[in-house]
Scaffold this active site. Structure first.
Site, PDB file in Angstrom:
ATOM      1  N   LYS A  64      44.456  41.124  29.733  1.00 42.66           N
ATOM      2  CA  LYS A  64      45.687  40.324  29.717  1.00 42.66           C
ATOM      3  C   LYS A  64      46.538  40.718  28.511  1.00 42.66           C
ATOM      4  CE  LYS A  64      43.793  36.088  31.804  1.00 42.66           C
ATOM      5  NZ  LYS A  64      44.623  36.038  33.029  1.00 42.66           N
ATOM      6  N   ARG A 116      37.541  33.861  41.418  1.00 41.04           N
ATOM      7  CA  ARG A 116      37.175  33.828  42.831  1.00 41.04           C
ATOM      8  C   ARG A 116      35.816  34.483  43.063  1.00 41.04           C
ATOM      9  NH1 ARG A 116      42.579  36.936  44.303  1.00 41.04           N
ATOM     10  NH2 ARG A 116      43.173  35.596  42.572  1.00 41.04           N
TER      11      ARG A 116
HETATM   12  N1  BES Z   1      42.340  32.321  34.693  1.00 41.95           N
HETATM   13  C1  BES Z   1      43.346  33.075  35.331  1.00 41.95           C
HETATM   14  C2  BES Z   1      44.431  32.219  35.967  1.00 41.95           C
HETATM   15  C3  BES Z   1      45.304  31.405  35.032  1.00 41.95           C
HETATM   16  C4  BES Z   1      46.546  31.852  34.685  1.00 41.95           C
HETATM   17  C5  BES Z   1      44.878  30.176  34.569  1.00 41.95           C
HETATM   18  C6  BES Z   1      47.360  31.086  33.862  1.00 41.95           C
HETATM   19  C7  BES Z   1      45.684  29.427  33.751  1.00 41.95           C
HETATM   20  C8  BES Z   1      46.920  29.859  33.395  1.00 41.95           C
HETATM   21  C9  BES Z   1      42.725  33.921  36.433  1.00 41.95           C
HETATM   22  O1  BES Z   1      41.440  34.369  36.207  1.00 41.95           O
HETATM   23  C10 BES Z   1      43.574  35.146  36.571  1.00 41.95           C
HETATM   24  O2  BES Z   1      43.645  35.888  35.633  1.00 41.95           O
HETATM   25  N2  BES Z   1      44.209  35.329  37.727  1.00 41.95           N
HETATM   26  C11 BES Z   1      45.025  36.461  37.965  1.00 41.95           C
HETATM   27  C12 BES Z   1      44.750  36.929  39.362  1.00 41.95           C
HETATM   28  C13 BES Z   1      45.394  38.260  39.688  1.00 41.95           C
HETATM   29  C14 BES Z   1      44.776  39.372  38.891  1.00 41.95           C
HETATM   30  C15 BES Z   1      45.237  38.497  41.158  1.00 41.95           C
HETATM   31  C16 BES Z   1      46.469  36.039  37.789  1.00 41.95           C
HETATM   32  O3  BES Z   1      46.820  34.919  38.144  1.00 41.95           O
HETATM   33  O4  BES Z   1      47.250  36.841  37.272  1.00 41.95           O
HETATM   34 MN    MN Z   2      41.359  36.161  35.102  1.00 42.66          MN
END
Ligand code: BES
Ligand code: MN
Ligand code: ZN
Length: 487
Positions: free
Chosen positions: A265, A339
């Site tokens: 990230k 997931r």
């Molecule tokens: N934990 C994150 C989602 C999240 C984002 C929670 C902002 C709280 C605040 C999750 O694991 C994630 O990173 N999801 C990705 C999925 C994508 C790679 C398909 C996302 O939302 O960018």
């Molecule tokens: Mn994630």
């Protein structure tokens, strides 16, 4: 917390503050109970205080320490939501003035018996929910509540509500505490501790890394490959209706820190990711509350827990892993880790726990935050009755949730050339794709709901009655759901 019923305003002279709720009218604001102190009347007469929803003014009368005029808006518009917001504001104002002994003039609420009871509960719950701080400094919190104009039997219900709020605060603490403290082992220890304290009502089972490997939870293992701390698979069960088969399983995402993994990230997206175990915190706290309330239902919290971090051993984009149920999954993006671990938890639940329904709670996607903002959770379900019950519970608890579609034609986006499924399918409709990935692991004949609470689980700044950072989202909603389902 000391809570008492008091029969008159005159008897609250020792309170640090007396809250005097007022209706807004077309003329001047009207206190809910007749009070003839001239000091109170002045701001009403002058129109300085109009009684709008959540409006507050301190007044200082000779006979009392402080009085707080609190606007409830127009009487015809009254709802639990208004009460929750107004009394949240009142509690915060009182705490700011370091008031720890608070008296409240309770309005004669309109409506049927049930509606009256709900309004009174909302009032009390709002005060308790606001009585929280993080970090835990020695700033004073409310210690005494006196209610003018309630019945003794109302106090019993308050005691029950107090247990629910304690669980909400537990969930908030778990989210707020640093990730170097709240590890998978920490969550496991908590489950064991809750079971110990429950005097036999709760049973905790913890699978360590070896047991997870032995069970072939390939997706949970994949995500945890790079972690310095071992994963845990935690099960906390409450059996409040032993002779019945009915069994709700609540699965909570327990990623104790989400860096994104090798698909790292960026700065600005990672800082709050200690909150990626909010689903786990909520389901554990909910089951603890169900036991404390001795609800007549059977409910289990299931928590797959790991960090998602970077290491030479990290799982990699392009890798294929075999899930607990045998499905092969291609990793398109290591940041779609939630997931994966939930999929193994769902399959494990179906195979081993005889669920009647499954509800999972997860901070699953950033896309749901774009869709609904950070005040509302997304609800996906394969079952209309379950959807309705959950929406009713959300409405009643004041926790906002909106239904989202499990649009089956998007399933093709999750296709992989080298495995049964990919864990991603492009940016568009990201929250739906996350839900559809999970749906693959749910058998058709079992009611299932997925609550994507990436928005309301963790807030950058407080919003209405939701605090900054850990909100404890979902505990009250799920308790309400379990209460309604069990009667
Ligand atoms: N934990 C994150 C989602 C999240 C984002 C929670 C902002 C709280 C605040 C999750 O694991 C994630 O990173 N999801 C990705 C999925 C994508 C790679 C398909 C996302 O939302 O960018
Ligand atoms: Mn994630
Ligand atoms: Zn995550």
């Amino acid at each position: 917390m000391l809570v008492a019923a008091v029969d008159s305003f005159q008897k609250c002279k020792e309170a640090d503050v007396v809250i005097v709720p007022c209706w807004q009218t077309s003329k001047k604001a009207l206190p809910v109970t007749e009070i003839s102190l001239p000091e109170i009347l002045a701001p009403l007469e002058l129109g300085d205080f109009q009684g709008k929803e959540g409006e507050v003014t301190f007044v200082y009368a000779k006979t009392h320490q402080r009085l707080l005029l609190l606007g409830l808006g127009q009487q015809q518009q009254l709802s639990c939501e208004v009460i929750r917001y107004a009394f949240h504001v009142a509690a915060k104002q009182c705490l700011e003035k370091k008031c720890i002994k608070i008296a409240v003039c309770v309005p004669q609420f309109p409506g049927q018996k049930e509606q009256k009871a709900n309004l009174l509960s909302a009032l009390y719950e709002a005060l308790l929910l606001a009585n929280y701080q993080w970090p835990k400094r020695d700033r004073p919190l409310i210690q005494h509540l006196q209610f003018i104009g309630i019945l003794k039997k109302d106090l019993d219900r308050f005691q029950q509500l107090q247990k629910v709020v304690e669980s909400v605060h537990l969930a908030r603490d778990l989210v707020n505490e640093s990730a170097h403290t709240v590890t998978p082992q920490y969550l496991a220890d908590l489950a064991v501790q809750l079971a110990k304290k429950s005097g036999g009502d709760l049973k905790a089972t913890v699978l360590d890394a070896a047991a997870i490997a032995k069970n072939k939870m390939g997706l949970l293992m994949a995500v945890s490959q790079g972690a310095a701390v071992e994963p845990r698979f935690i099960i906390l069960s409450y059996t409040g209706k032993p002779k019945h088969k009915d069994h709700t399983v609540l699965i909570g995402k327990g990623v104790t820190y989400d860096t994104g993994g090798l698909n790292l990230k960026p700065t600005g997206s990672m800082e709050t990711m200690r909150g990626d175990m909010a689903g786990a915190a909520t389901v554990l706290a909910t089951v603890a509350a169900a036991a404390a309330l001795k609800l007549p239902c059977n409910v289990t919290a299931v928590v797959p827990s790991t960090e998602n971090v970077i290491d030479a051993k990290s799982y990699k984009p392009g890798d294929v892993f075999t899930a607990y149920d045998g499905t092969t999954v291609e990793i398109g993006n290591t940041d779609a880790e939630g997931r994966l671990i939930l999929a193994d938890a769902i399959s494990y639940t179906l195979k081993n726990l005889e669920p009647t329904r499954i509800i999972d709670l997860a901070t699953l996607t950033g896309a749901i935050v774009i869709a609904l903002g950070d005040g509302i959770a997304g609800l996906f379900s394969n079952d209309q009755d379950l959807t309705q019950s959950l929406q009713r519970a959300a409405e009643a608890s004041g926790e906002a949730m909106w239904e989202m579609p499990l649009y089956r034609h998007y399933e093709d986006k999750l296709k992989s050339k080298v495995a049964d499924l990919s864990n991603v399918g492009g940016r568009a409709g990201g929250a739906i794709l996350g839900a559809l990935f999970l749906k693959h692991f749910v058998s058709k004949d079992i009611p299932w709901a997925h609550i994507d609470c990436a928005g309301p689980a963790f807030l950058d700044k407080e919003f209405r009655d939701m605090p900054r950072h850990g909100v404890g989202f979902g505990v009250r909603l799920l308790i309400k759901f379990l209460e309604d389902a069990s009667c």
